[in-house]
Scaffold this motif. Structure first.
Motif, PDB file in Angstrom:
ATOM      1  N   LEU A  10       0.825  -1.208   0.000  1.00 43.53           N
ATOM      2  CA  LEU A  10       0.000   0.000   0.000  1.00 43.53           C
ATOM      3  C   LEU A  10       0.857   1.255   0.000  1.00 43.53           C
ATOM      4  O   LEU A  10       0.534   2.257  -0.645  1.00 43.53           O
ATOM      5  CB  LEU A  10      -0.922  -0.002   1.213  1.00 43.53           C
ATOM      6  CG  LEU A  10      -2.040  -1.062   1.227  1.00 43.53           C
ATOM      7  CD1 LEU A  10      -2.813  -0.991   2.540  1.00 43.53           C
ATOM      8  CD2 LEU A  10      -2.962  -0.863   0.039  1.00 43.53           C
ATOM      9  N   GLY A  11       1.967   1.208   0.756  1.00 42.76           N
ATOM     10  CA  GLY A  11       2.862   2.351   0.769  1.00 42.76           C
ATOM     11  C   GLY A  11       3.485   2.613  -0.587  1.00 42.76           C
ATOM     12  O   GLY A  11       3.671   3.762  -0.995  1.00 42.76           O
ATOM     13  N   MET A  12       3.798   1.533  -1.332  1.00 42.70           N
ATOM     14  CA  MET A  12       4.382   1.681  -2.663  1.00 42.70           C
ATOM     15  C   MET A  12       3.370   2.244  -3.655  1.00 42.70           C
ATOM     16  O   MET A  12       3.729   2.954  -4.592  1.00 42.70           O
ATOM     17  CB  MET A  12       4.911   0.330  -3.156  1.00 42.70           C
ATOM     18  CG  MET A  12       6.075  -0.217  -2.333  1.00 42.70           C
ATOM     19  SD  MET A  12       6.540  -1.895  -2.846  1.00 42.70           S
ATOM     20  CE  MET A  12       6.992  -1.587  -4.552  1.00 42.70           C
ATOM     21  N   LEU A  13       2.086   1.899  -3.460  1.00 46.63           N
ATOM     22  CA  LEU A  13       1.054   2.355  -4.389  1.00 46.63           C
ATOM     23  C   LEU A  13       0.512   3.736  -4.050  1.00 46.63           C
ATOM     24  O   LEU A  13      -0.252   4.313  -4.826  1.00 46.63           O
ATOM     25  CB  LEU A  13      -0.112   1.358  -4.401  1.00 46.63           C
ATOM     26  CG  LEU A  13       0.184  -0.037  -4.942  1.00 46.63           C
ATOM     27  CD1 LEU A  13      -1.043  -0.921  -4.800  1.00 46.63           C
ATOM     28  CD2 LEU A  13       0.611   0.023  -6.405  1.00 46.63           C
ATOM     29  N   LYS A  14       0.898   4.265  -2.898  1.00 46.76           N
ATOM     30  CA  LYS A  14       0.332   5.531  -2.439  1.00 46.76           C
ATOM     31  C   LYS A  14       0.659   6.673  -3.383  1.00 46.76           C
ATOM     32  O   LYS A  14      -0.211   7.454  -3.766  1.00 46.76           O
ATOM     33  CB  LYS A  14       0.852   5.830  -1.041  1.00 46.76           C
ATOM     34  CG  LYS A  14       0.119   6.978  -0.356  1.00 46.76           C
ATOM     35  CD  LYS A  14       0.560   7.112   1.086  1.00 46.76           C
ATOM     36  CE  LYS A  14      -0.219   8.210   1.791  1.00 46.76           C
ATOM     37  NZ  LYS A  14       0.192   8.356   3.216  1.00 46.76           N
ATOM     38  N   ARG A  15       1.938   6.771  -3.796  1.00 37.52           N
ATOM     39  CA  ARG A  15       2.328   7.856  -4.679  1.00 37.52           C
ATOM     40  C   ARG A  15       1.695   7.740  -6.072  1.00 37.52           C
ATOM     41  O   ARG A  15       1.152   8.720  -6.578  1.00 37.52           O
ATOM     42  CB  ARG A  15       3.852   7.922  -4.786  1.00 37.52           C
ATOM     43  CG  ARG A  15       4.369   9.106  -5.603  1.00 37.52           C
ATOM     44  CD  ARG A  15       5.883   9.091  -5.658  1.00 37.52           C
ATOM     45  NE  ARG A  15       6.467   9.262  -4.332  1.00 37.52           N
ATOM     46  CZ  ARG A  15       6.718  10.450  -3.805  1.00 37.52           C
ATOM     47  NH1 ARG A  15       6.445  11.559  -4.483  1.00 37.52           N
ATOM     48  NH2 ARG A  15       7.257  10.545  -2.606  1.00 37.52           N
ATOM     49  N   TYR A  64      -0.971  10.507  -7.967  1.00 39.99           N
ATOM     50  CA  TYR A  64      -0.868  11.080  -9.304  1.00 39.99           C
ATOM     51  C   TYR A  64      -2.072  10.719 -10.168  1.00 39.99           C
ATOM     52  O   TYR A  64      -2.537  11.518 -10.983  1.00 39.99           O
ATOM     53  CB  TYR A  64       0.421  10.604  -9.984  1.00 39.99           C
ATOM     54  CG  TYR A  64       1.664  11.272  -9.465  1.00 39.99           C
ATOM     55  CD1 TYR A  64       1.863  12.641  -9.623  1.00 39.99           C
ATOM     56  CD2 TYR A  64       2.650  10.542  -8.805  1.00 39.99           C
ATOM     57  CE1 TYR A  64       3.003  13.262  -9.133  1.00 39.99           C
ATOM     58  CE2 TYR A  64       3.798  11.150  -8.316  1.00 39.99           C
ATOM     59  CZ  TYR A  64       3.973  12.513  -8.484  1.00 39.99           C
ATOM     60  OH  TYR A  64       5.096  13.129  -8.010  1.00 39.99           O
ATOM     61  N   ALA A  65      -2.586   9.505  -9.981  1.00 42.62           N
ATOM     62  CA  ALA A  65      -3.746   9.087 -10.770  1.00 42.62           C
ATOM     63  C   ALA A  65      -4.966   9.929 -10.445  1.00 42.62           C
ATOM     64  O   ALA A  65      -5.768  10.258 -11.326  1.00 42.62           O
ATOM     65  CB  ALA A  65      -4.042   7.604 -10.515  1.00 42.62           C
TER      66      ALA A  65
END
Length: 692
Positions: A4-9, A13-14
């Protein structure tokens, strides 16, 4: 957690590129999700297997859901389950069905909000009995500090609104609670706002300046059928100030909690205290409760009675017509009635309505259903509410008094409650436009076909009169055709293209003109208009939301005639810009794909026939020039790419004219109601189109 932390950024942007989550985007998601699921079921249920291609399944499902009514295969060749699927999709894609669902959502939201209000009232009563606590909790202190910041901001904003005639500087956003905060935070904030109202700390400076004779800081913009702008007292405000108790909610306003209040154009109230706002919400809630059963009853009864009437007529008078296509007469009549009410234009018969050219009863009944389900729906609905008020007003008793009061509130302030219920003058204007446009179509059918042997020889005069009337009702939205379209004069076909293109204009203009948040729905700024200044100018300004631009706005004089003309001109210019580009792009791309067919058979695959089909799909009408060798629509002979492009056109066309984020009738009650209500009056500075 690491994932989840990796997908947060990337998700952050999305969100920048994704559209805001509001009514129109949710509406798109509903249609896309439903069409996707229905396509899989429709294609998988084909008999024999895969007899209907995937592309044709996508097209038929999209056409039914968007009420476009075009068909790439003959519907009589589909199995009963597939026909029923189209029948069901036509119902759930109806604008009335969607609007009824929105009414129920808003009713539930109001009920949840009133539970919080009554709980806050009990807490205040308990506090008065036992005295306030000596020490506030950390959460209450935080909300009290936030309340003070909000009051300071409101005072500064009000001073700027009074002392400045030009709103060039970007206003600071008011401090408010976000959706991510806990429910306890929300309740504590509401309780703090009620305490401010009781202590007399509500905002009063704006309304006080108006009462001293200062000129209001919003432009004069009447629009079609709107009264001259300016703040006026209203019966609803008088009832709010009377301190009456609403038995179904148990909320009362004392004389000490009064704030000088006024009503702007289109039922936009300003200067309300917190408790007055809740009482206004109570009136609005009761009106929404009324609509929550009235709209579904209207939707069900018209279709039920219409289906029974049409089905019985076909079964008794023309059963052989249905059986020649291998169909049950009752099923054919019921399908046609539902398709007519929802303005789809789909018919199980390959010959559409040309098989019933002399069926006066069926044609008149379906004409009435076409009007009741689309162009005259706001007219019929207001007539029903008005009739109910006249009947209820004659009855005695407190319960009937409250019912009459609710009906009167709905007639006085319809656009606070429902998207398709308009004030009296707007409704008369809509009725006049419908009569005028349908009259033009009817007269053109009779006059332009004089000397046309394909029409005059096939139809007697009395039949031509009824058929011309039915075709006039169907060409703007109904989608049926009672004569073969290529057999009428080319001049009449051109007129039909124009009528299909402007099919939604009367309702759209009326809806936007009667919007409570009128200026923001049009992207217009609130600013002072110098007295007697006739010139117009435009200016643009960056939106407070990233990636959005504020639309241009014009200063207008206070003369109703000039405002009316300017409003219509603004609407037409905006609608043309919204519509023309997608029609032009679709025509260009489809002609690239179908260019070889034009070279082989220019008579059938003419540019005009392609334009006719695209406009019919975009207008969600369904009339088609067809092909000489089969009974399906003209698009049934197109390539795969062209069919998919037309699906996109139909989806886009189904969503034109719908209210966007800034429309009181699709907004849920929340903490920022006051911000929405006051922004159009100039207290918050300049604004543009916003999303919620």
């Amino acid at each position: 957690m690491v994932i989840l932390g990796m997908l947060k950024r990337p998700m952050r942007y999305a969100r920048i590129w994704l559209p805001p989550l509001n009514f129109i985007t949710i509406h798109y998601l509903y249609f896309l999700a439903t069409c996707t699921l229905a396509t899989l079921i429709f294609w998988g249920s084909s008999t024999p297997a895969r007899s209907v291609s995937v592309v044709d399944s996508i097209f038929l499902v999209t056409s039914a859901m968007t009420l476009a009514g075009l068909n790439t295969v003959n519907l009589s060749t589909l199995n009963t389950f597939q026909q029923f699927m189209l029948f069901f999709l036509i119902i759930i894609g109806s604008a009335i069905f969607v609007s009824a669902f929105i009414v129920h959502i808003r009713r539930s939201a109001f009920e949840k909000k009133f539970k919080v209000i009554t709980r806050a009232q009990r807490d205040r009563s308990r506090e008065r009995r036992i005295g306030p606590p000596n020490v506030l909790s950390g959460l209450e202190q935080q909300n009290e500090q936030q309340t003070q910041v909000t009051n300071q901001h409101n005072d500064v904003t009000s001073e700027r609104s009074r002392d400045s005639d030009v709103f060039d500087e970007k206003p600071m956003p008011a401090t408010h609670l976000t959706f991510e905060e806990s429910r306890h935070d929300r309740e504590a904030s509401r309780m703090a706002s009620y305490s401010r109202a009781r202590s007399g700390s509500s905002r009063r400076s704006f309304v006080s300046s108006l009462q001293r004779g200062r000129r209001p800081s919003f432009m004069s913009f009447e629009g079609v059928g709107v009264q001259a702008s300016g703040l006026t007292r209203s019966p609803t405000i008088a009832r709010l100030e009377a301190g009456e108790t609403m038995p179904d909610l148990g909320i009362a306003v004392s004389k000490d909690d009064q704030t000088p209040a006024a009503r702007n154009r289109n039922s936009q109230f300003t200067g309300l205290s917190a408790l007055e706002r809740e009482r206004l919400g109570g009136h609005e809630y009761r009106a929404i409760c009324l609509l929550s059963w009235l709209v579904p009853a209207y939707f069900i009864l018209w279709q039920l009675l219409g289906a029974l009437g049409c089905a019985a007529w076909v079964a008794i008078n023309r059963p052989e017509t249905a059986r020649s296509n291998g169909l049950n007469p009752w099923w054919v009549g019921a399908f046609n009635a539902i398709s007519a009410f929802n303005n789809s234009g789909m018919s199980l018969l390959d010959a559409n309505m040309t098989a019933f050219q002399t069926g006066y009863h069926l044609l008149i009944t379906m004409s009435l259903l076409i009007l009741a389900g689309n162009t005259c729906y706001p007219v019929f609905l207001r007539l029903i509410v008005w009739t109910m008020l006249k009947l209820v007003s004659r009855l005695e008793g407190e319960a009937w008094h409250y019912r009459a009061e609710t009906l009167q509130f709905l007639l006085d302030h319809p656009r606070r409650c429902y998207t398709n219920l308009f004030p009296s003058q707007h409704t008369w204007w809509l009725l006049l436009s419908v009569v005028t446009l349908n009259g033009i179509d009817w007269a053109a059918f009779e006059i332009l076909n004089i000397g046309n042997n394909q029409i005059t020889d096939a139809l007697p005069v009395n039949v031509r009169v009824i058929d011309g009337l039915f075709q006039a009702f169907a060409v703007r939205s109904g989608g049926f055709y009672v004569v073969i379209i290529p057999t009428v004069r080319i001049s009449l076909q051109v007129l039909y293209v124009i009528m299909m293109y402007i099919s939604v204009y009367p309702v759209v203009i009326t809806m936007r003109n009667s919007n409570v948040y009128e200026e923001r729905s049009l992207g217009i700024y609130a600013e002072n208009d110098p007295e007697g200044s006739p010139e117009e100018h435009e200016k643009t300004q960056s939106s407070s939301h990233p990636g959005l631009l504020r639309r241009a706005t014009s200063r207008m004089t206070s003369k109703p005639q000039q405002s009316n003309a300017l409003f219509i001109r603004h609407q037409l210019r905006a609608q043309l810009a919204h519509d023309l580009w997608i029609i032009a792009v679709a025509l260009f791309l489809i002609m690239i794909i179908e260019g070889h067919k034009f070279a082989e058979n220019p008579a059938v695959y003419s540019v005009f026939n392609f334009l006719f089909e695209i406009v019919s799909g975009y207008g969600c009408v369904g009339i088609s020039t067809g092909v000489p060798w089969d009974a399906y629509s003209f698009c049934g002979s197109w390539q795969t790419g062209s069919k998919l492009i037309l699906c996109v056109v139909m989806l886009r066309g189904r969503h034109r004219g719908l209210p966007v984020a800034i429309d009181r009738a699709v907004l849920l009650p929340g903490e920022d109601d006051e911000v929405h209500d006051t922004q159009d009056t100039g207290t918050e500075g300049a604004f543009g189109e916003q999303s919620r």
